[in-house]
Design an enzyme around this catalytic site. Structure first.
Site, PDB file in Angstrom:
ATOM      1  N   GLY A  11       0.799  -1.220   0.000  1.00 35.30           N
ATOM      2  CA  GLY A  11       0.000   0.000   0.000  1.00 35.30           C
ATOM      3  C   GLY A  11       0.836   1.276   0.000  1.00 35.30           C
ATOM      4  O   GLY A  11       0.440   2.282  -0.600  1.00 35.30           O
ATOM      5  N   ASN A  12       2.017   1.226   0.641  1.00 35.99           N
ATOM      6  CA  ASN A  12       2.826   2.446   0.744  1.00 35.99           C
ATOM      7  C   ASN A  12       3.450   2.858  -0.592  1.00 35.99           C
ATOM      8  O   ASN A  12       3.928   3.973  -0.731  1.00 35.99           O
ATOM      9  CB  ASN A  12       3.919   2.287   1.819  1.00 35.99           C
ATOM     10  CG  ASN A  12       4.969   1.264   1.434  1.00 35.99           C
ATOM     11  OD1 ASN A  12       4.673   0.258   0.792  1.00 35.99           O
ATOM     12  ND2 ASN A  12       6.209   1.514   1.808  1.00 35.99           N
ATOM     13  N   LYS A 127     -12.935 -10.497   4.716  1.00 36.21           N
ATOM     14  CA  LYS A 127     -12.257  -9.282   4.227  1.00 36.21           C
ATOM     15  C   LYS A 127     -13.254  -8.127   4.100  1.00 36.21           C
ATOM     16  O   LYS A 127     -14.143  -8.156   3.250  1.00 36.21           O
ATOM     17  CB  LYS A 127     -11.639  -9.628   2.867  1.00 36.21           C
ATOM     18  CG  LYS A 127     -10.733  -8.590   2.313  1.00 36.21           C
ATOM     19  CD  LYS A 127      -9.307  -8.792   2.732  1.00 36.21           C
ATOM     20  CE  LYS A 127      -8.476  -7.596   2.278  1.00 36.21           C
ATOM     21  NZ  LYS A 127      -7.223  -7.473   3.005  1.00 36.21           N
ATOM     22  N   LYS A 211      -2.884 -10.265  -1.961  1.00 41.59           N
ATOM     23  CA  LYS A 211      -1.917  -9.956  -3.020  1.00 41.59           C
ATOM     24  C   LYS A 211      -0.565 -10.646  -2.791  1.00 41.59           C
ATOM     25  O   LYS A 211       0.148 -10.956  -3.745  1.00 41.59           O
ATOM     26  CB  LYS A 211      -1.749  -8.446  -3.197  1.00 41.59           C
ATOM     27  CG  LYS A 211      -0.971  -7.729  -2.101  1.00 41.59           C
ATOM     28  CD  LYS A 211       0.391  -7.280  -2.585  1.00 41.59           C
ATOM     29  CE  LYS A 211       1.220  -6.548  -1.579  1.00 41.59           C
ATOM     30  NZ  LYS A 211       1.017  -6.605  -0.169  1.00 41.59           N
ATOM     31  N   LYS A 273       2.496 -12.264   4.379  1.00 35.89           N
ATOM     32  CA  LYS A 273       3.770 -12.083   3.665  1.00 35.89           C
ATOM     33  C   LYS A 273       4.719 -13.233   3.974  1.00 35.89           C
ATOM     34  O   LYS A 273       5.346 -13.787   3.079  1.00 35.89           O
ATOM     35  CB  LYS A 273       4.441 -10.762   4.063  1.00 35.89           C
ATOM     36  CG  LYS A 273       3.649  -9.558   3.603  1.00 35.89           C
ATOM     37  CD  LYS A 273       4.362  -8.273   3.935  1.00 35.89           C
ATOM     38  CE  LYS A 273       3.378  -7.119   3.956  1.00 35.89           C
ATOM     39  NZ  LYS A 273       2.484  -7.037   2.798  1.00 35.89           N
TER      40      LYS A 273
HETATM   41  P1  ADP Z   1       1.301  -3.903   2.671  1.00 37.23           P
HETATM   42  O1  ADP Z   1       0.414  -2.813   2.212  1.00 37.23           O
HETATM   43  O2  ADP Z   1       2.705  -3.755   2.196  1.00 37.23           O
HETATM   44  O3  ADP Z   1       0.733  -5.281   2.434  1.00 37.23           O
HETATM   45  P2  ADP Z   1       0.723  -4.268   5.516  1.00 37.23           P
HETATM   46  O4  ADP Z   1       0.369  -3.103   6.357  1.00 37.23           O
HETATM   47  O5  ADP Z   1      -0.341  -5.220   5.129  1.00 37.23           O
HETATM   48  O6  ADP Z   1       1.478  -3.676   4.250  1.00 37.23           O
HETATM   49  O7  ADP Z   1       1.871  -5.115   6.238  1.00 37.23           O
HETATM   50  C1  ADP Z   1       3.106  -4.545   6.623  1.00 37.23           C
HETATM   51  C2  ADP Z   1       3.067  -4.127   8.072  1.00 37.23           C
HETATM   52  O8  ADP Z   1       3.053  -5.253   8.946  1.00 37.23           O
HETATM   53  C3  ADP Z   1       4.265  -3.369   8.556  1.00 37.23           C
HETATM   54  O9  ADP Z   1       4.227  -2.018   8.189  1.00 37.23           O
HETATM   55  C4  ADP Z   1       4.213  -3.567  10.091  1.00 37.23           C
HETATM   56  O10 ADP Z   1       3.576  -2.483  10.711  1.00 37.23           O
HETATM   57  C5  ADP Z   1       3.325  -4.791  10.258  1.00 37.23           C
HETATM   58  N1  ADP Z   1       3.888  -5.901  11.043  1.00 37.23           N
HETATM   59  C6  ADP Z   1       3.147  -6.753  11.792  1.00 37.23           C
HETATM   60  N2  ADP Z   1       3.880  -7.680  12.368  1.00 37.23           N
HETATM   61  C7  ADP Z   1       5.170  -7.439  12.006  1.00 37.23           C
HETATM   62  C8  ADP Z   1       6.406  -8.083  12.294  1.00 37.23           C
HETATM   63  N3  ADP Z   1       6.480  -9.166  13.073  1.00 37.23           N
HETATM   64  N4  ADP Z   1       7.547  -7.573  11.742  1.00 37.23           N
HETATM   65  C9  ADP Z   1       7.487  -6.482  10.960  1.00 37.23           C
HETATM   66  N5  ADP Z   1       6.337  -5.829  10.653  1.00 37.23           N
HETATM   67  C10 ADP Z   1       5.179  -6.305  11.150  1.00 37.23           C
HETATM   68 MG    MG Z   2      -1.090  -6.086   3.291  1.00 39.10          MG
END
Ligand code: ADP
Ligand code: MG
Length: 311
Positions: A11-12, A127, A211, A273
């Site tokens: 998203g970023n 979702k 995704k 992820k």
């Molecule tokens: P994207 O849009 O890239 O899918 P998400 O917000 O869904 O991003 O997922 C990434 C986020 O997950 C990070 O910004 C962080 O805040 C969060 N996060 C949760 N658990 C962890 C972890 N164990 N280590 C690192 N980040 C984590």
């Molecule tokens: Mg995400």
């Protein structure tokens, strides 16, 4: 070494509004083009949460207003989001390539992703999509349209749709043909448009494929060497946001599973992820996955940062 890399943007990399997205993709294009310039084959995937939410909301609002725009089904909203995001990405990547004197064609493939009608996710929609409603409105929508409406963290009621697992990428041969011609491809946007098989037909279903899982599936199907998941954090942590926080440089599948069992990765953000990275790294020997931030992609691929996930 020249690698075939599937890069999944979070998203970023795109932001929340068309103006923000147009601005952000100029920055997003740089680390992508760095990888292309280093000689890698790059296939881009991306999320679409805010974008498909916006399109769905606009379409729903228009369908109840005086303009009487026909109601747009959710899979069609997903297709629109792929086109809109793909437009900005291919536009920005083309320009960044030209700035570096590289003329490489860039194109977005509207991508359908096959899901299993019998996926247990269909029994349990999770979702949230679209706007918030009051309880009364939610009850009415549920009875009129048959949508599943749930209360979302004290903010009101929202429609929820299932999040089934990706089984196959319908356009994979098209994607491969473009890669073989050294073209840059943007595909499986928003996890792809979920479709189920009905004899010769593929029918769009209201669902959201994660995704990260879709990117891992695509990487597997096109025989990529590397899956790079770019997000807001440079590395994966255990004890994230606690005094015991520890940033990880490498995990094998066993270590991943151990930390998952201990609850270190938040469901809906880091957990998918890590699981997607495990799926890809576990699918064939030599395949690697990297989770890092957008700005660190080039350093990460050189082994200097990020969290590497291997068999
Ligand atoms: P994207 O849009 O890239 O899918 P998400 O917000 O869904 O991003 O997922 C990434 C986020 O997950 C990070 O910004 C962080 O805040 C969060 N996060 C949760 N658990 C962890 C972890 N164990 N280590 C690192 N980040 C984590
Ligand atoms: Mg995400």
């Amino acid at each position: 070494m020249k690698d075939r890399i599937v890069v999944a943007l979070g998203g970023n990399a795109l932001g929340n509004t068309p103006e923000e997205q147009l601005h952000l993709v100029k920055h997003t294009a740089k680390p992508i083009v760095d990888l292309i310039q280093a000689g890698h084959e790059v296939i881009l995937a991306h999320g679409n949460g805010p974008q498909v939410g916006m399109i769905n909301l606009a379409m729903t609002t228009a369908s109840v207003s005086a303009s009487k725009t026909p109601e747009m089904p959710f899979p069609e909203c997903g297709a629109m989001s792929q086109g809109y995001i793909g437009f900005h990405l291919q536009n920005a990547i083309r320009a960044e390539l030209l700035r570096r004197d590289m003329t490489i064609p860039v194109a977005t493939v509207v991508t359908q992703v096959l899901v299993d009608e019998k996926d247990p996710a269909f029994e349990n929609p999770t979702k949230p999509i679209g706007s918030f409603y009051t309880k009364e409105e939610a009850v009415q929508i549920q009875s009129e349209k048959g949508y599943t409406m749930v209360e979302d963290a004290g903010r009101g009621y929202r429609r929820v749709v299932p999040s089934p697992k990706p089984v196959d990428v319908v356009e994979k041969e098209t994607i491969k043909a473009l890669i073989h011609q050294d073209q840059v491809v943007i595909a499986v946007g928003g996890g792809g448009i979920p479709v189920i098989k009905k004899e010769h037909d593929l029918v769009g279903v209201p669902a959201v494929i994660d995704k990260d899982f879709a990117s891992a599936k695509l990487a597997e199907l096109i025989d990529a060497d590397y899956l790079i998941i770019l997000t807001a954090v440079e590395k994966v942590a255990i004890g994230y946001n606690t005094p015991e926080e520890k940033w990880l440089s490498h995990m094998d599948l066993q270590t991943c599973q151990k930390y998952i069992d201990e609850g270190h990765f938040a469901p809906g953000s880091m957990l998918p992820k890590v699981q997607a990275a495990m799926n890809f790294a576990g699918s064939k020997k030599g395949r690697r996955a990297l989770i890092t931030s957008l700005d660190k992609a080039s350093e990460g691929i050189l082994g200097h940062t990020g969290t590497l996930i291997t068999l």
